[in-house]
Scaffold this active site. Sequence first.
Site, mmCIF file in Angstrom:
data_model
loop_
_atom_site.group_PDB
_atom_site.id
_atom_site.type_symbol
_atom_site.label_atom_id
_atom_site.label_comp_id
_atom_site.label_asym_id
_atom_site.label_seq_id
_atom_site.Cartn_x
_atom_site.Cartn_y
_atom_site.Cartn_z
ATOM 1 N N CYS A 190 0.862 -1.182 0.000
ATOM 2 C CA CYS A 190 0.000 0.000 0.000
ATOM 3 C C CYS A 190 0.898 1.231 0.000
ATOM 4 C CB CYS A 190 -0.868 -0.017 1.257
ATOM 5 S SG CYS A 190 -1.845 1.476 1.508
ATOM 6 N N CYS A 217 -0.822 3.887 -6.265
ATOM 7 C CA CYS A 217 -1.739 3.260 -5.317
ATOM 8 C C CYS A 217 -1.912 1.843 -5.828
ATOM 9 C CB CYS A 217 -3.082 3.991 -5.312
ATOM 10 S SG CYS A 217 -4.375 3.090 -4.409
HETATM 11 N N1 DGL Z 1 -4.065 0.613 -1.825
HETATM 12 C C1 DGL Z 1 -3.732 1.787 -1.118
HETATM 13 C C2 DGL Z 1 -2.498 2.498 -1.676
HETATM 14 O O1 DGL Z 1 -1.666 1.895 -2.314
HETATM 15 C C3 DGL Z 1 -4.726 2.802 -0.667
HETATM 16 C C4 DGL Z 1 -6.179 2.729 -0.865
HETATM 17 C C5 DGL Z 1 -6.918 3.455 0.239
HETATM 18 O O2 DGL Z 1 -7.129 2.801 1.258
HETATM 19 O O3 DGL Z 1 -7.232 4.655 0.096
HETATM 20 O O4 DGL Z 1 -2.293 3.662 -1.449
#
Ligand code: DGL
Length: 269
Positions: A79, A193
């Site tokens: 993430c 993301c």
């Molecule tokens: N998958 C997450 C990232 O790479 C974030 C998504 C979220 O929870 O806003 O930033």
Amino acid sequence: MAEVPNASAPLLLFDSGVGGLSVLSEIRALLPDAPVIYVADHAGLPYGEKTEAEIAARVCGLLGRLSERYQPRLVCIACNTASTIALAMVRDVLEVPIVGTVPAIKPAAEMTRTGVIGLLGTAATVRQPYVDRLEAEFAQGKSLLRHAAPELVAAAEAKLKGQHIDPDVFARAAAGLTGQPGGQDIDTVVLACTHFPLVEQELDKAFGGKVRFVHGGSGIARRVKVLVGDQPFERKEPDMALFTGRDEGVARELASRLADFGLSQIAML
Ligand code: DGL
């Protein structure tokens, strides 16, 4: 010398939702025999709309708990939002090797021909000093245009549940970059993301097939392989997806897609 872990000790991948699956598939390609626990903090989704303090507290607390319970050989924070905010803190408190996911600005800067790079991330990621530092270090002399596209997080979650997504969501994300001064010259877009590679095809359409996308997945997989590649692996039980929160229905809706990623056990944390 580093201790050789138990052969059944898992790699633990962590994200706020299904985004980290885009990282998992790259890791699977390099380390097919490694046992995996995938954790989706759905009770905290979306991270991108939270404050830095909320994200840091949540990620450190959960990873501490999970590491004690599952004794992973390595933790991958799959993430960007959690990594750009809390990677250093998590490394301070956990003894296990931690691999983070940070915006792939370096490869994008090497790929761009026009010198104009776009970056799509969550609102929390695009404002991070960590991103400013990557830009200063790797994109000097280039232009980096950033846009927060939180709608794409929900779109990726919906896509994996097989739900219909309004294509305007992708058009708005593309316009958020191409509508900025100089935005028409963007030839490379960083998907900052982990949810966004899951909707790359839809984004490609929205950009009219005119840009190349880059994300950190394959680089992370290579790093994980360097750290654990020589260790023994033994999968004693099917790989598991763990969800925080109380909504078991969501986990059930995702079950068949999770199985496609090799996660055939589902449990609530
Ligand atoms: N998958 C997450 C990232 O790479 C974030 C998504 C979220 O929870 O806003 O930033």
